[in-house]
Design a protein around this motif. Structure first.
Motif, PDB file in Angstrom:
ATOM      1  N   SER A 175      81.387  73.688 129.300  1.00 43.58           N
ATOM      2  CA  SER A 175      80.937  74.980 128.767  1.00 43.58           C
ATOM      3  C   SER A 175      79.913  74.778 127.654  1.00 43.58           C
ATOM      4  O   SER A 175      79.021  75.619 127.455  1.00 43.58           O
ATOM      5  N   THR A 176      80.008  73.669 126.936  1.00 44.07           N
ATOM      6  CA  THR A 176      79.016  73.358 125.910  1.00 44.07           C
ATOM      7  C   THR A 176      77.681  73.029 126.558  1.00 44.07           C
ATOM      8  O   THR A 176      76.630  73.519 126.120  1.00 44.07           O
ATOM      9  N   ARG A 215      76.587  74.083 129.257  1.00 46.06           N
ATOM     10  CA  ARG A 215      76.051  75.319 129.840  1.00 46.06           C
ATOM     11  C   ARG A 215      75.663  76.364 128.800  1.00 46.06           C
ATOM     12  O   ARG A 215      75.299  77.491 129.171  1.00 46.06           O
ATOM     13  N   TRP A 216      75.781  76.054 127.526  1.00 45.80           N
ATOM     14  CA  TRP A 216      75.436  76.974 126.442  1.00 45.80           C
ATOM     15  C   TRP A 216      76.306  78.231 126.485  1.00 45.80           C
ATOM     16  O   TRP A 216      75.874  79.318 126.106  1.00 45.80           O
ATOM     17  N   GLN A 217      77.547  78.075 126.905  1.00 44.12           N
ATOM     18  CA  GLN A 217      78.452  79.214 126.976  1.00 44.12           C
ATOM     19  C   GLN A 217      79.311  79.355 125.726  1.00 44.12           C
ATOM     20  O   GLN A 217      79.849  80.437 125.465  1.00 44.12           O
ATOM     21  N   ASP A 218      79.438  78.286 124.966  1.00 41.84           N
ATOM     22  CA  ASP A 218      80.311  78.326 123.792  1.00 41.84           C
ATOM     23  C   ASP A 218      79.696  79.113 122.645  1.00 41.84           C
ATOM     24  O   ASP A 218      80.347  79.986 122.056  1.00 41.84           O
ATOM     25  N   ASN A 264      79.933  82.915 122.617  1.00 40.48           N
ATOM     26  CA  ASN A 264      81.266  83.510 122.739  1.00 40.48           C
ATOM     27  C   ASN A 264      81.965  83.413 121.398  1.00 40.48           C
ATOM     28  O   ASN A 264      82.482  82.363 121.029  1.00 40.48           O
ATOM     29  N   SER A 270      85.319  81.837 121.345  1.00 41.77           N
ATOM     30  CA  SER A 270      85.485  80.480 121.854  1.00 41.77           C
ATOM     31  C   SER A 270      86.040  79.567 120.770  1.00 41.77           C
ATOM     32  O   SER A 270      85.610  79.614 119.615  1.00 41.77           O
ATOM     33  N   ASN A 315      75.031  74.713 135.407  1.00 38.31           N
ATOM     34  CA  ASN A 315      75.036  76.111 135.840  1.00 38.31           C
ATOM     35  C   ASN A 315      73.617  76.666 135.867  1.00 38.31           C
ATOM     36  O   ASN A 315      73.365  77.817 135.511  1.00 38.31           O
ATOM     37  N   LEU A 344      71.217  76.059 133.962  1.00 41.60           N
ATOM     38  CA  LEU A 344      70.561  76.221 132.670  1.00 41.60           C
ATOM     39  C   LEU A 344      69.739  74.956 132.409  1.00 41.60           C
ATOM     40  O   LEU A 344      70.273  73.924 132.010  1.00 41.60           O
ATOM     41  N   ARG A 403      70.247  82.009 121.013  1.00 42.45           N
ATOM     42  CA  ARG A 403      71.394  81.125 121.208  1.00 42.45           C
ATOM     43  C   ARG A 403      71.293  79.815 120.444  1.00 42.45           C
ATOM     44  O   ARG A 403      72.247  79.030 120.426  1.00 42.45           O
TER      45      ARG A 403
END
Length: 502
Positions: A100-101, A103-106, A109, A112, A470, A472, A481
């Protein structure tokens, strides 16, 4: 605290257990352990107990687990800082750690645990530092040795506070822009160990506080002799000053500080460079780092459980870490730094069992103590970084002659066939920066460098898997971000906090 197991210094236990989980605002959402006034009083009853608090803080740097095994002290944050970038490649999702890191998802969120992790980790250290700074002057001293111990403990507390705020403002604040008043939001500056809600200070204010703390640490630690390389001393302070000055665009100070910081720390030879980055005490180039004590590590939380090539874990077997192939191919095979990566992924010298997945360009820069022992010494600061800071700073000042003298010392050490820098201007600065990328791969600098240089993310044309990332592959430098969101738990507890934009 439930995650602190085998403690080695009595009063480090008291303070770490009591205060490590508390940060800048009301702490009802954080885990806390009961304490007594007597315990706190005892922690400040002698110079040795005061220094024990500092020892406990240094231990937290390599073993301070937050929400999960992947969130362990400074080492886990180092992995995050590189996973967000383009040079640390995850060739497969493995068992999911840090994906998730990648993928820049953390950072987008606010709930998170990975958004909360650096915030909690650094503010916990800051709280302990504030307590040492506040209580240190009243600690009774029986002799000159006690007085010196108190002086050093307070000096190290100031160094901790500077380092932590430097990390926090880069992760949660906007980048520092040289030449302007940086009025953009940074993080709250907390200099007292209380829970009064505070607004976010400006980036400029935070850097002013960082430099004030470095000045105080420098005065107190001048000519000090530390027991181990895990502690701060005058050379580490100079190294931190060089980093921070480079970030602020104060290139003259950066160059001068870096030159002084590397004094007495000669570059390692090629044999040492390919020995697994696991000998802090015996490697003369390492200025600051951590050695995980055999009975105080955490098998599946240690840095080596994710970044080594030889530890026997699901993550290492399924998702060994690789280098960006475009970066690797910029350098000739005569450069010793390329020897720490295998384009074939076979790693025949390690005799890996057949259960280990093989991917091109995987790393063996970090080698764990054994297949069964994930301990890897953590490199926080090396002389090579100081050479690169000095070379870059001098080049940005327009002094290419002196810059090349410094850069060539490092480059020829790493590659005996290197003829010397022949490029000029931006091309030469890019040569320094690319060398920095290869030299410091896996040591936690890439996100901070991209942000400092105001560059976007570009993973295209390399060995990144679109499944892992993902899709990215690029992020422009204007994307919001680049600043982590402030954790929701902090916002809920502190009504003065303003969230970063999405």
């Amino acid at each position: 605290m439930k995650n602190l197991k085998k403690q080695y210094i009595k009063w480090a236990v008291v303070l770490s257990s009591v205060f490590t989980a508390m940060i800048s605002c009301q702490s009802d959402y954080l885990e806390t352990d009961p304490t007594t006034a007597a315990s706190e009083d005892a922690a400040y009853s002698s110079a040795s107990n005061l220094m024990a608090i500092i020892n406990g803080m240094h231990r937290d740097m390599y073993y301070r687990q937050n929400d999960s095994q992947g969130q362990n002290g400074q080492g886990g944050i180092m992995i995050m800082m590189d996973a967000i970038g383009e040079d640390l490649v995850f060739p497969s999702t493995g068992n999911g750690w840090y994906i998730s890191t990648v993928r820049w998802q953390d950072q987008v969120n606010e709930s998170s645990s990975y958004v909360f992790y650096p915030y909690q980790f650094y503010y916990a250290l800051i709280r302990n530092a504030n307590l040492v700074i506040a209580n240190g002057p009243s600690v009774p001293v029986a002799n000159a040795a006690d007085a010196n111990t108190v002086k050093l403990a307070i000096g190290e507390a100031h160094a901790f506070r500077a380092f932590c705020y430097y990390m926090l403002v880069q992760i949660y604040g906007k980048r520092y822009v040289p030449g302007i008043v940086n009025s953009q939001l940074g993080v709250p500056i907390r200099l007292v160990a209380n829970e009064i809600p505070l607004e976010r200070n400006t980036v400029e204010d935070v850097y002013t506080q960082i430099n004030n703390d470095l000045n105080e640490a420098s005065t107190r630690l001048a000519a000090s002799k530390r027991l181990t390389k895990s502690h701060f001393d005058d050379k580490v302070i100079l190294g931190l000053r060089a980093r921070i000055a480079l970030t602020q665009g104060n290139y003259a100070l950066a160059a001068a500080s870096a030159k002084l910081a590397r004094t007495d720390y000669p570059l390692m030879d090629n044999t040492a460079y390919t020995a697994g980055f696991n000998n802090l005490a015996g490697n003369n180039e390492w200025i600051w780092g951590a050695t995980i004590i055999a009975d105080q590590g955490e098998t599946f939380s240690n840095f080596g459980a994710y970044m080594s090539r030889n530890f026997n874990s699901t993550n290492i077997r399924q998702a060994p870490k690789a280098i960006n192939s475009k970066l690797f191919l910029m350098f000739p095979s005569t450069d010793v730094r390329t020897k720490n990566f295998d384009p074939s992924g076979a790693h025949t010298s390690l005799a890996l069992p057949s259960t280990y997945s093989k991917f091109a360009y995987t790393s063996q820069k970090f080698l764990s103590a054994s297949f069964a022992d994930s301990r890897v010494d953590l490199p926080y600061m090396r002389a090579a970084e100081m050479y690169l800071i000095e070379a870059e700073a001098l080049a940005r000042l327009g002094n290419e002659t002196d810059s090349k003298t410094v850069f060539n010392l490092l480059a020829k050490n790493r590659n005996t066939s290197y003829a010397g820098a022949s490029t000029t201007g931006n091309a030469y600065i890019n040569e320094i920066l690319n060398s920095r990328r290869l030299e410091l791969w896996g040591e936690g600098f890439r996100l901070l460098d991209l942000k400092r240089l105001n560059q976007g993310l570009d993973r295209t044309g390399a060995n990144h898997s679109s499944v892992v990332t993902n899709n990215l592959m690029t992020v422009p430098n204007t994307d919001p971000r680049w600043e982590f969101l402030i954790p929701r738990t902090e916002i809920n507890a502190n009504p003065l906090i303003v969230q970063n934009p999405l």
